[in-house]
Design a protein around this motif. Structure first.
Motif, short mmCIF file in Angstrom:
data_model
loop_
_atom_site.label_atom_id
_atom_site.label_comp_id
_atom_site.label_asym_id
_atom_site.label_seq_id
_atom_site.Cartn_x
_atom_site.Cartn_y
_atom_site.Cartn_z
N SER A 149 0.83 -1.21 0.00
CA SER A 149 0.00 0.00 0.00
C SER A 149 0.86 1.26 0.00
N GLU A 150 2.07 1.16 0.54
CA GLU A 150 2.99 2.29 0.51
C GLU A 150 3.52 2.53 -0.91
N PRO A 192 -0.19 3.22 -3.72
CA PRO A 192 -1.37 3.74 -3.01
C PRO A 192 -2.58 3.94 -3.91
N ASP A 193 -2.37 4.06 -5.22
CA ASP A 193 -3.50 4.21 -6.13
C ASP A 193 -4.20 2.88 -6.40
N SER A 203 -5.44 0.33 -0.99
CA SER A 203 -5.55 1.28 0.11
C SER A 203 -6.04 0.56 1.36
N HIS A 205 -7.88 1.09 5.03
CA HIS A 205 -8.78 2.01 5.75
C HIS A 205 -9.01 1.47 7.15
N LYS A 223 -8.86 -2.22 0.46
CA LYS A 223 -9.64 -1.90 -0.72
C LYS A 223 -8.70 -1.92 -1.91
#
Length: 175
Positions: A133-134, A137-138, A141, A143, A152
């Protein structure tokens, strides 16, 4: 760096610069085998310019020096980066099969541990997701909602392009 380390590195450079002496450091670094076997090098390298061979040898020495001076955290990050392209493909398959826009971290980790070739614990899998995710990130993600973390994923994203970006990241950090 410590004086001992500097002395060891300078000795390594001197030994690698002399082609007649065998390199004792190659046995200490099993991760990178020599580029060509010593017996096959005279006949196999006919027609190859000496300047090119010197460039290759210099690059190998630089790579050995980088491996020797890499800290354990960087080594661990590099190992995780190497696993990410395969994990990304499996993760997309998990999300496609579940048909949900978001899943909890526990569910995703459990499905990934069952699906991957690599034997990772759910805790290690979560660390891989944090790194993924780092870096992307697009696409992925995380949450945090109350006590749970939800993952997600953008299923419409081009997986080949994402794995190419991950492979490029491995290449750049590995040098």
């Amino acid at each position: 760096m410590s004086p001992k380390m500097e002395k060891a590195l300078s000795n390594l450079v001197l030994r690698s610069a002399e082609p007649s002496t065998p390199e004792p450091c190659c046995s200490a670094l099993p991760a990178t085998p020599p580029a060509t076997p010593p017996a096959a090098s005279p006949s196999a390298l006919k027609g190859v310019s000496q300047a090119l061979l010197e460039q290759i040898r210099a690059k190998e020495v630089q790579k050995h020096l980088a491996q020797m001076t890499r800290c354990p955290e960087q080594e661990l990050r590099l190992q995780r980066l190497e696993c990410l392209p395969e994990l990304a493909r499996v993760l997309r398959g998990v999300f496609v099969s579940e048909r949900k826009p978001a899943l909890t971290m526990e569910v995703v980790c459990a499905r990934m541990v069952d699906s991957c070739r690599a034997t990772l614990s759910p805790g290690e899998m979560e660390k891989h997701f944090l790194l993924l995710s780092e870096l992307l990130p697009d696409w992925l993600s995380l949450h945090r909602i109350r006590t749970d973390t939800y993952v997600k994923l953008d299923k419409a994203a081009d997986l080949a392009g994402l794995t190419a970006r991950l492979a490029h990241q491995v290449h750049t950090e590995g040098l």
